[in-house]
Design a protein around this motif. Structure first.
Motif, PDB file in Angstrom:
ATOM      1  N   SER A  14       0.824  -1.211   0.000  1.00  0.00           N
ATOM      2  CA  SER A  14       0.000   0.000   0.000  1.00  0.00           C
ATOM      3  C   SER A  14       0.857   1.260   0.000  1.00  0.00           C
ATOM      4  N   ILE A  15       2.121   1.113   0.417  1.00  0.00           N
ATOM      5  CA  ILE A  15       3.046   2.252   0.438  1.00  0.00           C
ATOM      6  C   ILE A  15       3.923   2.271  -0.798  1.00  0.00           C
ATOM      7  N   ILE A  16       4.440   1.092  -1.176  1.00  0.00           N
ATOM      8  CA  ILE A  16       5.404   1.006  -2.274  1.00  0.00           C
ATOM      9  C   ILE A  16       4.722   1.010  -3.641  1.00  0.00           C
ATOM     10  N   ALA A  17       3.620   0.269  -3.755  1.00  0.00           N
ATOM     11  CA  ALA A  17       2.965   0.146  -5.069  1.00  0.00           C
ATOM     12  C   ALA A  17       1.456   0.313  -4.932  1.00  0.00           C
ATOM     13  N   PRO A  18       0.978   1.500  -4.462  1.00  0.00           N
ATOM     14  CA  PRO A  18      -0.456   1.668  -4.227  1.00  0.00           C
ATOM     15  C   PRO A  18      -1.297   1.619  -5.494  1.00  0.00           C
ATOM     16  N   GLY A  19      -0.715   2.012  -6.622  1.00  0.00           N
ATOM     17  CA  GLY A  19      -1.481   2.072  -7.863  1.00  0.00           C
ATOM     18  C   GLY A  19      -1.410   0.816  -8.698  1.00  0.00           C
ATOM     19  N   THR A  20      -0.653  -0.179  -8.251  1.00  0.00           N
ATOM     20  CA  THR A  20      -0.529  -1.411  -9.039  1.00  0.00           C
ATOM     21  C   THR A  20      -0.867  -2.629  -8.187  1.00  0.00           C
ATOM     22  N   VAL A  21       0.119  -3.140  -7.449  1.00  0.00           N
ATOM     23  CA  VAL A  21      -0.085  -4.369  -6.678  1.00  0.00           C
ATOM     24  C   VAL A  21      -1.203  -4.213  -5.657  1.00  0.00           C
ATOM     25  N   TYR A  22      -1.162  -3.127  -4.887  1.00  0.00           N
ATOM     26  CA  TYR A  22      -2.164  -2.949  -3.834  1.00  0.00           C
ATOM     27  C   TYR A  22      -3.548  -2.745  -4.424  1.00  0.00           C
ATOM     28  N   LEU A  23      -3.645  -2.039  -5.542  1.00  0.00           N
ATOM     29  CA  LEU A  23      -4.934  -1.848  -6.204  1.00  0.00           C
ATOM     30  C   LEU A  23      -5.535  -3.190  -6.604  1.00  0.00           C
ATOM     31  N   VAL A  24      -4.698  -4.076  -7.132  1.00  0.00           N
ATOM     32  CA  VAL A  24      -5.171  -5.408  -7.522  1.00  0.00           C
ATOM     33  C   VAL A  24      -5.677  -6.171  -6.297  1.00  0.00           C
ATOM     34  N   LEU A  25      -4.901  -6.136  -5.210  1.00  0.00           N
ATOM     35  CA  LEU A  25      -5.282  -6.857  -3.996  1.00  0.00           C
ATOM     36  C   LEU A  25      -6.596  -6.341  -3.417  1.00  0.00           C
ATOM     37  N   VAL A  26      -6.729  -5.024  -3.335  1.00  0.00           N
ATOM     38  CA  VAL A  26      -7.950  -4.427  -2.778  1.00  0.00           C
ATOM     39  C   VAL A  26      -9.160  -4.748  -3.648  1.00  0.00           C
ATOM     40  N   SER A  27      -8.973  -4.709  -4.956  1.00  0.00           N
ATOM     41  CA  SER A  27     -10.079  -4.994  -5.878  1.00  0.00           C
ATOM     42  C   SER A  27     -10.561  -6.427  -5.728  1.00  0.00           C
ATOM     43  N   ILE A  28      -9.622  -7.370  -5.653  1.00  0.00           N
ATOM     44  CA  ILE A  28      -9.999  -8.773  -5.480  1.00  0.00           C
ATOM     45  C   ILE A  28     -10.677  -8.977  -4.125  1.00  0.00           C
ATOM     46  N   ALA A  29     -10.166  -8.305  -3.099  1.00  0.00           N
ATOM     47  CA  ALA A  29     -10.750  -8.430  -1.766  1.00  0.00           C
ATOM     48  C   ALA A  29     -12.187  -7.934  -1.748  1.00  0.00           C
ATOM     49  N   GLY A  30     -12.446  -6.810  -2.406  1.00  0.00           N
ATOM     50  CA  GLY A  30     -13.802  -6.289  -2.465  1.00  0.00           C
ATOM     51  C   GLY A  30     -14.743  -7.228  -3.202  1.00  0.00           C
ATOM     52  N   PHE A  31     -14.273  -7.799  -4.287  1.00  0.00           N
ATOM     53  CA  PHE A  31     -15.051  -8.757  -5.067  1.00  0.00           C
ATOM     54  C   PHE A  31     -15.321 -10.024  -4.252  1.00  0.00           C
ATOM     55  N   ALA A  32     -14.369 -10.396  -3.406  1.00  0.00           N
ATOM     56  CA  ALA A  32     -14.445 -11.667  -2.680  1.00  0.00           C
ATOM     57  C   ALA A  32     -15.638 -11.748  -1.754  1.00  0.00           C
ATOM     58  N   VAL A  33     -16.016 -10.624  -1.147  1.00  0.00           N
ATOM     59  CA  VAL A  33     -17.095 -10.640  -0.162  1.00  0.00           C
ATOM     60  C   VAL A  33     -18.378 -11.202  -0.768  1.00  0.00           C
ATOM     61  N   VAL A  34     -18.818 -10.604  -1.872  1.00  0.00           N
ATOM     62  CA  VAL A  34     -20.057 -11.052  -2.501  1.00  0.00           C
ATOM     63  C   VAL A  34     -19.884 -12.445  -3.097  1.00  0.00           C
ATOM     64  N   ALA A  35     -18.714 -12.742  -3.653  1.00  0.00           N
ATOM     65  CA  ALA A  35     -18.468 -14.060  -4.245  1.00  0.00           C
ATOM     66  C   ALA A  35     -18.575 -15.165  -3.191  1.00  0.00           C
ATOM     67  N   VAL A  36     -18.044 -14.917  -2.007  1.00  0.00           N
ATOM     68  CA  VAL A  36     -18.118 -15.913  -0.926  1.00  0.00           C
ATOM     69  C   VAL A  36     -19.560 -16.099  -0.466  1.00  0.00           C
ATOM     70  N   TRP A  37     -20.300 -14.996  -0.360  1.00  0.00           N
ATOM     71  CA  TRP A  37     -21.712 -15.111   0.013  1.00  0.00           C
ATOM     72  C   TRP A  37     -22.476 -15.925  -1.024  1.00  0.00           C
ATOM     73  N   MET A  38     -22.183 -15.713  -2.315  1.00  0.00           N
ATOM     74  CA  MET A  38     -22.828 -16.504  -3.365  1.00  0.00           C
ATOM     75  C   MET A  38     -22.492 -17.985  -3.200  1.00  0.00           C
ATOM     76  N   SER A  39     -21.258 -18.274  -2.834  1.00  0.00           N
ATOM     77  CA  SER A  39     -20.841 -19.648  -2.606  1.00  0.00           C
ATOM     78  C   SER A  39     -21.611 -20.279  -1.453  1.00  0.00           C
ATOM     79  N   ILE A  40     -21.858 -19.502  -0.390  1.00  0.00           N
ATOM     80  CA  ILE A  40     -22.578 -20.019   0.775  1.00  0.00           C
ATOM     81  C   ILE A  40     -24.012 -20.389   0.413  1.00  0.00           C
ATOM     82  N   VAL A  41     -24.723 -19.481  -0.266  1.00  0.00           N
ATOM     83  CA  VAL A  41     -26.132 -19.765  -0.570  1.00  0.00           C
ATOM     84  C   VAL A  41     -26.255 -20.883  -1.604  1.00  0.00           C
ATOM     85  N   ALA A  42     -25.335 -20.934  -2.573  1.00  0.00           N
ATOM     86  CA  ALA A  42     -25.363 -22.026  -3.551  1.00  0.00           C
ATOM     87  C   ALA A  42     -25.057 -23.360  -2.875  1.00  0.00           C
TER      88      ALA A  42
END
Length: 493
Positions: free
Chosen positions: A373-401
């Protein structure tokens, strides 16, 4: 991993490869329902409510924000209703991917586990950083990185001693947040009607006059409410932690349903109540520019040292979320190792039943996330945060399915649903409706410029997990099946 009485165990989708230490040491069932409730609240209640609720109001309007949180609460209830049946059927630690692996397929379980682990690992770095920044209000000379290390060490120790010590710490962490929110609802609710005994100015009753903005009840249109509802789904993430802790809960058939019901009720009262009070007291035009709406409301009702009190509460909230996140990360890695989908060393348990290697790896990767988040906020960290945000709803979909397919297989194999300790109501309509709402929210992300990066990186990450699983396990399983085929009469498995 035995099912509860009356529950038929579904066949394993993939043979288990268990670490040699595991039969000797098991996770300890040492947490009660009150621990589960506070763990879930600890994961949910964080900076999103204390800091970002003003932004939510500015996007959807006062009334729109309340509606968005009610929609979010409904979705949480649907997911929790599905989670209850699964958590009792499979009361194991880090259970999300177990549900998916048994009910849907091993590749889906594998993907779900790594999505959820990454979600919380990324969150750890952000929680430590935000806590360190807030500590500078009182200790401006101490660098943020030092606070990050101190907080990481404290949370590691709380998790490393035992599950019960973690549960007790999370109980008190969460209790501080709950008291602050209840205080806001009670004092702010009274102030709406002109009752402000702590204030020297005694402002008059404002009732709900702030709900009517210059642009109407919904200044951003109903689309603003929908976009805000998507963000609210993420704000409610963490409620599913009850499933992660199922393997360390006393009497899961009794305590898990009790914790689920209490958690949903508390979330509705605390979140919707707090948003309603903030929306009623803060003028709509000022909602988005405040650093913390809670500070403004407490100052309005006359609470002394409001800024310092809320600074302490927010730091506690961040550490509480980090504490729950670290617990979740360790259990998810431990469970993956038990399934043979991660290095076996991660399944090692201490004498107190703590997955210490998985815990150590998780805290170290969390600190690496902090560095990105300090060294590469616009590249590596952006990718990690984006996947993390997506993961919440994806995991919930997995639970109900998983619940949908689990119940269908249970009935198909001759199981009697009356024997289930907890049954998801309105089956199959409830899991279908829940999955549809979550899927719509995923699609709608594409139309929100602030969240679309979640799809850009989240969908390819899911695809990569499936491909890796097939490459690593699928081909090996095909070879094992071929070699295990009976050659002649009398061959046995």
């Amino acid at each position: 991993m035995a099912p509860v009485a009356g529950e038929k165990e579904l066949p394993n989708a993939l043979p288990h490869t268990t670490a040699t230490q595991v039969p000797l040491r098991r996770l300890q069932r040492s947490m009660d329902a009150r621990h589960l409730i506070m763990i879930a609240l600890g994961g949910v209640i964080g900076s999103g409510l204390f800091l970002s609720s003003g932004y939510t109001i500015s996007q959807a309007g006062p009334l729109g924000a309340i509606i968005a949180y009610l929609i979010g609460a409904l979705v949480v209830y649907l997911v929790m209703a599905c989670l209850g049946e699964l958590a009792i059927a499979y009361p194991v630690s880090g259970a999300f991917h177990i549900y998916a692996a048994r009910s849907i397929g091993p590749a889906t379980g594998f993907t779900t586990a790594w999505l959820y682990w990454l979600c919380w690992v990324v969150a750890l770095g952000s929680e430590f950083t935000a806590s360190g920044i807030l500590m500078q209000r009182w200790f401006p000379a101490v660098p943020v990185w030092l606070w990050c290390l101190i907080f990481a060490a404290v949370l590691f120790l709380l998790n490393a001693i035992s599950a019960r010590v973690f549960g007790e710490a999370e109980f008190w962490f969460s209790l501080i947040k709950v008291v602050a929110i209840v205080g806001l609802i009670v004092l702010g609710g009274a102030a709406i009607f002109g009752i402000t005994p702590l204030s020297a100015e005694h402002p008059p009753a404002i009732l709900f006059s702030n709900f009517e903005t210059p642009d109407g009840l919904f200044p951003g249109g109903f689309s603003g409410v929908i976009v805000t509802a998507l963000a609210v789904f993420y704000a409610f993430s963490g409620s599913e932690l009850i499933g992660v802790a199922a393997g360390e809960t006393k009497d899961p058939a009794k305590n898990i349903p009790k914790a689920l019901r209490s958690t949903v009720l508390r979330l509705v009262v605390l979140f919707v109540g707090a948003i309603a009070v903030v929306a009623a007291i803060l003028p709509y035009e000022q909602a988005s520019v405040t650093s913390s709406p809670f500070v403004d409301v407490f100052e309005y009702v006359g609470v002394p040292f409001a800024a310092d009190i809320m600074n302490f509460v927010i730091i506690t909230a961040l550490l509480s979320a980090g504490n729950s996140g670290l617990f979740s990360c360790a259990r998810m890695l431990f469970s993956l190792a038990e399934e043979g989908h991660a290095p076996q060393r991660l399944a090692y348990l201490t004498k107190r039943g703590v997955p210490i290697v998985a815990l150590t790896v998780s805290i170290l990767i969390g600190l690496v996330s902090l560095l990105t988040s300090i060294i590469a906020p616009g590249t590596v960290y952006l990718v990690l945060v984006s996947i993390a945000g997506f993961a919440v709803v994806a995991v919930w979909m997995s639970i109900v399915a998983s619940q949908f397919f689990h119940r269908r297989a249970f009935v198909r194999d001759g199981g009697d649903i009356k024997t289930l300790a907890y049954r998801t109501p309105l089956y199959p309509a409830l899991p279908i409706v829940a999955f549809a709402l979550l899927f719509i929210s995923i699609v709608a992300i594409a139309f929100d410029p602030n969240q679309v990066a979640a799809l850009y990186f989240g969908v390819p990450f899911v695809g990569a997990c499936y491909l890796y699983f097939w490459w690593r396990h699928g081909r090996k399983r095909q070879a094992d099946d071929a070699s295990a085929a009976p050659v002649g009469a009398g061959a046995s498995e």
